[in-house]
Design a protein around this motif. Structure first.
Motif, PDB file in Angstrom:
ATOM      1  N   UNK A   8       0.826  -1.102  -0.027  1.00 30.68           N
ATOM      2  CA  UNK A   8      -0.138  -0.073   0.194  1.00 30.68           C
ATOM      3  C   UNK A   8       0.999   1.421   0.241  1.00 30.68           C
ATOM      4  N   UNK A   9       2.289   1.011   0.044  1.00 24.16           N
ATOM      5  CA  UNK A   9       3.083   2.034   0.202  1.00 24.16           C
ATOM      6  C   UNK A   9       3.071   3.115   1.228  1.00 24.16           C
ATOM      7  N   UNK A  10       2.713   2.743   2.621  1.00 21.55           N
ATOM      8  CA  UNK A  10       2.260   3.476   3.797  1.00 21.55           C
ATOM      9  C   UNK A  10       3.147   4.619   4.125  1.00 21.55           C
ATOM     10  N   UNK A  11       2.482   5.602   4.532  1.00 21.96           N
ATOM     11  CA  UNK A  11       3.328   6.731   5.359  1.00 21.96           C
ATOM     12  C   UNK A  11       2.573   7.004   6.449  1.00 21.96           C
ATOM     13  N   UNK A  35       7.444   4.331   6.199  1.00 20.44           N
ATOM     14  CA  UNK A  35       7.416   5.277   4.971  1.00 20.44           C
ATOM     15  C   UNK A  35       7.909   4.657   3.926  1.00 20.44           C
ATOM     16  N   UNK A  36       7.298   5.022   2.581  1.00 18.44           N
ATOM     17  CA  UNK A  36       7.820   4.587   1.247  1.00 18.44           C
ATOM     18  C   UNK A  36       8.146   5.740   0.417  1.00 18.44           C
ATOM     19  N   UNK A  42      12.143   2.796  -1.787  1.00 17.99           N
ATOM     20  CA  UNK A  42      12.802   2.105  -0.561  1.00 17.99           C
ATOM     21  C   UNK A  42      11.769   2.499   0.390  1.00 17.99           C
ATOM     22  N   UNK A  43      11.664   1.463   1.602  1.00 19.52           N
ATOM     23  CA  UNK A  43      10.917   1.707   2.477  1.00 19.52           C
ATOM     24  C   UNK A  43      11.874   2.244   3.627  1.00 19.52           C
ATOM     25  N   UNK A  44      11.431   3.149   4.547  1.00 17.05           N
ATOM     26  CA  UNK A  44      11.929   3.398   5.728  1.00 17.05           C
ATOM     27  C   UNK A  44      11.147   3.233   7.075  1.00 17.05           C
ATOM     28  N   UNK A  45      11.583   2.081   7.790  1.00 11.80           N
ATOM     29  CA  UNK A  45      10.964   1.743   8.795  1.00 11.80           C
ATOM     30  C   UNK A  45      11.854   2.314  10.286  1.00 11.80           C
TER      31      UNK A  45
END
Length: 53
Positions: A8-11, A35-36, A42-45
């Protein structure tokens, strides 16, 4: 965290339940973020808002 959620490419930034007791002189996160970045694909967790107790 599931692949379906990441697709879902969350933020989002979500509160983390805090422990009833704390280890002395240790920082605990109060939120985590997902965040995408479409530019880098890339994702940032993250663990955010660290608080010392």
């Amino acid at each position: 965290m599931t692949l379906e959620f990441l697709q879902t490419r969350p933020n989002v930034s979500t509160p983390i339940k805090q422990p009833q007791s704390y280890q002395a002189d240790f920082a605990y996160p109060t939120r985590y973020g997902v965040r995408y970045d479409p530019e880098s694909r890339q994702f940032e967790i993250t663990l955010d808002e660290l608080t010392r107790h």
